[in-house]
Design a protein around this motif. Structure first.
Motif, PDB file in Angstrom:
ATOM      1  N   PHE A 106     -47.999  43.391  82.972  1.00  0.00           N
ATOM      2  CA  PHE A 106     -48.282  43.789  84.345  1.00  0.00           C
ATOM      3  C   PHE A 106     -49.790  43.843  84.493  1.00  0.00           C
ATOM      4  CE2 PHE A 106     -49.342  46.955  87.551  1.00  0.00           C
ATOM      5  CZ  PHE A 106     -48.659  46.442  88.636  1.00  0.00           C
ATOM      6  N   ASP A 107     -50.315  43.070  85.403  1.00  0.00           N
ATOM      7  CA  ASP A 107     -51.750  43.037  85.648  1.00  0.00           C
ATOM      8  C   ASP A 107     -52.525  42.738  84.367  1.00  0.00           C
ATOM      9  OD1 ASP A 107     -53.849  43.094  87.457  1.00  0.00           O
ATOM     10  OD2 ASP A 107     -54.128  45.270  87.312  1.00  0.00           O
ATOM     11  N   GLY A 108     -51.940  41.884  83.519  1.00  0.00           N
ATOM     12  CA  GLY A 108     -52.577  41.485  82.273  1.00  0.00           C
ATOM     13  C   GLY A 108     -52.427  42.471  81.129  1.00  0.00           C
ATOM     14  N   ILE A 109     -51.642  43.524  81.334  1.00  0.00           N
ATOM     15  CA  ILE A 109     -51.473  44.556  80.297  1.00  0.00           C
ATOM     16  C   ILE A 109     -50.021  44.558  79.824  1.00  0.00           C
ATOM     17  CG2 ILE A 109     -51.713  46.995  79.735  1.00  0.00           C
ATOM     18  CD1 ILE A 109     -53.662  47.194  82.099  1.00  0.00           C
ATOM     19  N   GLU A 110     -49.855  44.576  78.517  1.00  0.00           N
ATOM     20  CA  GLU A 110     -48.521  44.561  77.903  1.00  0.00           C
ATOM     21  C   GLU A 110     -47.890  45.957  77.940  1.00  0.00           C
ATOM     22  OE1 GLU A 110     -46.679  44.069  73.414  1.00  0.00           O
ATOM     23  OE2 GLU A 110     -48.705  43.391  73.809  1.00  0.00           O
ATOM     24  N   PRO A 111     -46.620  46.066  78.352  1.00  0.00           N
ATOM     25  CA  PRO A 111     -45.937  47.359  78.279  1.00  0.00           C
ATOM     26  C   PRO A 111     -45.470  47.628  76.845  1.00  0.00           C
ATOM     27  CG  PRO A 111     -44.489  45.727  79.244  1.00  0.00           C
ATOM     28  CD  PRO A 111     -45.808  45.044  79.007  1.00  0.00           C
ATOM     29  N   ALA A 112     -45.368  48.891  76.495  1.00  0.00           N
ATOM     30  CA  ALA A 112     -44.927  49.261  75.154  1.00  0.00           C
ATOM     31  C   ALA A 112     -44.099  50.528  75.225  1.00  0.00           C
ATOM     32  CB  ALA A 112     -46.125  49.477  74.243  1.00  0.00           C
ATOM     33  N   ASN A 113     -42.891  50.456  74.701  1.00  0.00           N
ATOM     34  CA  ASN A 113     -41.991  51.607  74.652  1.00  0.00           C
ATOM     35  C   ASN A 113     -42.465  52.538  73.534  1.00  0.00           C
ATOM     36  OD1 ASN A 113     -39.849  53.399  74.343  1.00  0.00           O
ATOM     37  ND2 ASN A 113     -38.305  51.840  74.690  1.00  0.00           N
ATOM     38  N   ILE A 114     -42.827  53.768  73.875  1.00  0.00           N
ATOM     39  CA  ILE A 114     -43.373  54.670  72.854  1.00  0.00           C
ATOM     40  C   ILE A 114     -42.335  55.081  71.829  1.00  0.00           C
ATOM     41  CG2 ILE A 114     -45.222  55.492  74.338  1.00  0.00           C
ATOM     42  CD1 ILE A 114     -43.677  58.119  74.655  1.00  0.00           C
ATOM     43  N   ALA A 115     -41.062  54.923  72.160  1.00  0.00           N
ATOM     44  CA  ALA A 115     -40.014  55.223  71.185  1.00  0.00           C
ATOM     45  C   ALA A 115     -40.022  54.196  70.054  1.00  0.00           C
ATOM     46  CB  ALA A 115     -38.650  55.245  71.859  1.00  0.00           C
ATOM     47  N   ARG A 116     -40.616  53.035  70.306  1.00  0.00           N
ATOM     48  CA  ARG A 116     -40.636  51.969  69.300  1.00  0.00           C
ATOM     49  C   ARG A 116     -42.025  51.681  68.744  1.00  0.00           C
ATOM     50  NH1 ARG A 116     -37.147  48.990  73.376  1.00  0.00           N
ATOM     51  NH2 ARG A 116     -35.062  49.640  72.788  1.00  0.00           N
ATOM     52  N   GLU A 129     -32.322  59.493  79.801  1.00  0.00           N
ATOM     53  CA  GLU A 129     -31.232  59.838  80.716  1.00  0.00           C
ATOM     54  C   GLU A 129     -31.676  60.802  81.806  1.00  0.00           C
ATOM     55  OE1 GLU A 129     -27.944  61.219  78.402  1.00  0.00           O
ATOM     56  OE2 GLU A 129     -27.847  59.384  77.236  1.00  0.00           O
ATOM     57  N   SER A 130     -32.769  61.554  81.563  1.00  0.00           N
ATOM     58  CA  SER A 130     -33.262  62.515  82.552  1.00  0.00           C
ATOM     59  C   SER A 130     -34.739  62.787  82.283  1.00  0.00           C
ATOM     60  CB  SER A 130     -32.477  63.820  82.450  1.00  0.00           C
ATOM     61  OG  SER A 130     -32.764  64.464  81.220  1.00  0.00           O
ATOM     62  N   MET A 131     -35.409  63.366  83.273  1.00  0.00           N
ATOM     63  CA  MET A 131     -36.811  63.742  83.087  1.00  0.00           C
ATOM     64  C   MET A 131     -36.926  64.798  81.993  1.00  0.00           C
ATOM     65  SD  MET A 131     -38.927  61.991  84.809  1.00  0.00           S
ATOM     66  CE  MET A 131     -40.403  62.994  84.845  1.00  0.00           C
ATOM     67  N   LYS A 132     -35.974  65.697  81.930  1.00  0.00           N
ATOM     68  CA  LYS A 132     -35.982  66.747  80.899  1.00  0.00           C
ATOM     69  C   LYS A 132     -35.950  66.127  79.508  1.00  0.00           C
ATOM     70  CE  LYS A 132     -33.336  70.923  79.589  1.00  0.00           C
ATOM     71  NZ  LYS A 132     -34.084  71.247  78.477  1.00  0.00           N
ATOM     72  N   GLN A 133     -35.065  65.164  79.313  1.00  0.00           N
ATOM     73  CA  GLN A 133     -34.957  64.506  78.011  1.00  0.00           C
ATOM     74  C   GLN A 133     -36.261  63.783  77.660  1.00  0.00           C
ATOM     75  OE1 GLN A 133     -32.687  60.893  77.761  1.00  0.00           O
ATOM     76  NE2 GLN A 133     -31.998  61.361  75.684  1.00  0.00           N
ATOM     77  N   ILE A 134     -36.843  63.112  78.634  1.00  0.00           N
ATOM     78  CA  ILE A 134     -38.071  62.362  78.386  1.00  0.00           C
ATOM     79  C   ILE A 134     -39.229  63.305  78.066  1.00  0.00           C
ATOM     80  CG2 ILE A 134     -39.804  60.859  79.439  1.00  0.00           C
ATOM     81  CD1 ILE A 134     -37.466  59.563  81.016  1.00  0.00           C
ATOM     82  N   THR A 135     -39.418  64.324  78.896  1.00  0.00           N
ATOM     83  CA  THR A 135     -40.559  65.220  78.693  1.00  0.00           C
ATOM     84  C   THR A 135     -40.473  66.037  77.412  1.00  0.00           C
ATOM     85  OG1 THR A 135     -39.555  66.917  80.103  1.00  0.00           O
ATOM     86  CG2 THR A 135     -41.095  65.389  81.157  1.00  0.00           C
ATOM     87  N   LYS A 190     -46.798  63.438  71.307  1.00  0.00           N
ATOM     88  CA  LYS A 190     -47.790  62.786  70.448  1.00  0.00           C
ATOM     89  C   LYS A 190     -48.749  61.918  71.260  1.00  0.00           C
ATOM     90  CE  LYS A 190     -48.196  59.711  66.501  1.00  0.00           C
ATOM     91  NZ  LYS A 190     -47.482  58.973  65.478  1.00  0.00           N
ATOM     92  N   PHE A 191     -48.213  61.065  72.131  1.00  0.00           N
ATOM     93  CA  PHE A 191     -49.060  60.175  72.914  1.00  0.00           C
ATOM     94  C   PHE A 191     -49.905  60.957  73.909  1.00  0.00           C
ATOM     95  CE2 PHE A 191     -46.623  56.975  70.934  1.00  0.00           C
ATOM     96  CZ  PHE A 191     -47.247  55.752  71.129  1.00  0.00           C
ATOM     97  N   SER A 192     -49.343  61.981  74.523  1.00  0.00           N
ATOM     98  CA  SER A 192     -50.088  62.802  75.487  1.00  0.00           C
ATOM     99  C   SER A 192     -51.242  63.526  74.810  1.00  0.00           C
ATOM    100  CB  SER A 192     -49.172  63.815  76.156  1.00  0.00           C
ATOM    101  OG  SER A 192     -48.239  63.175  76.980  1.00  0.00           O
ATOM    102  N   LYS A 193     -50.998  64.071  73.627  1.00  0.00           N
ATOM    103  CA  LYS A 193     -52.055  64.775  72.891  1.00  0.00           C
ATOM    104  C   LYS A 193     -53.209  63.840  72.547  1.00  0.00           C
ATOM    105  CE  LYS A 193     -49.690  68.646  70.763  1.00  0.00           C
ATOM    106  NZ  LYS A 193     -49.268  69.265  69.497  1.00  0.00           N
TER     107      LYS A 193
END
Length: 90
Positions: free
Chosen positions: A54-64, A15-21, A28-31
């Motif tokens: 996109f450009d041959g690369i699959e997107p993946a939602n990190i929440a899932r 819902e917001s950048m604050k919520q995402i960050t 976990k993924f950033s570390k």
């Protein structure tokens, strides 16, 4: 900008950048050295559901994504560099 060994385009919608960050998944993924696409707009979530590659690369939602992701090579190299600084107790 993602590492060469990153096999998917990781993203997170919210819902917001604050919520995402502040998400534990982002931390976990950033570390582990992965690039993450932040998607804070309402239309982003809709669009993300309809993009299958996109450009041959699959997107993946990190929440899932599974908890069994492996660290990137950049993370491993950084980690090894840090362990070189710790004196060994031989």
């Amino acid at each position: 900008r993602m590492p060469e060994d990153q096999k998917k385009i990781y993203f997170l919608c919210g819902e917001s950048m604050k919520q995402i960050t502040e998400s534990p998944a982002v931390e976990k993924f950033s570390k582990l050295g992965y690039e993450i696409l932040y998607m804070p707009e309402p239309v982003d979530e809709y669009c993300a559901q309809h993009i299958h590659e996109f450009d041959g690369i699959e997107p993946a939602n990190i929440a899932r994504e599974s908890a069994s992701i492996t660290p990137s090579k950049a993370y491993k190299a950084k980690r090894e560099g840090l362990t070189d600084l710790v004196p060994s107790h031989a």
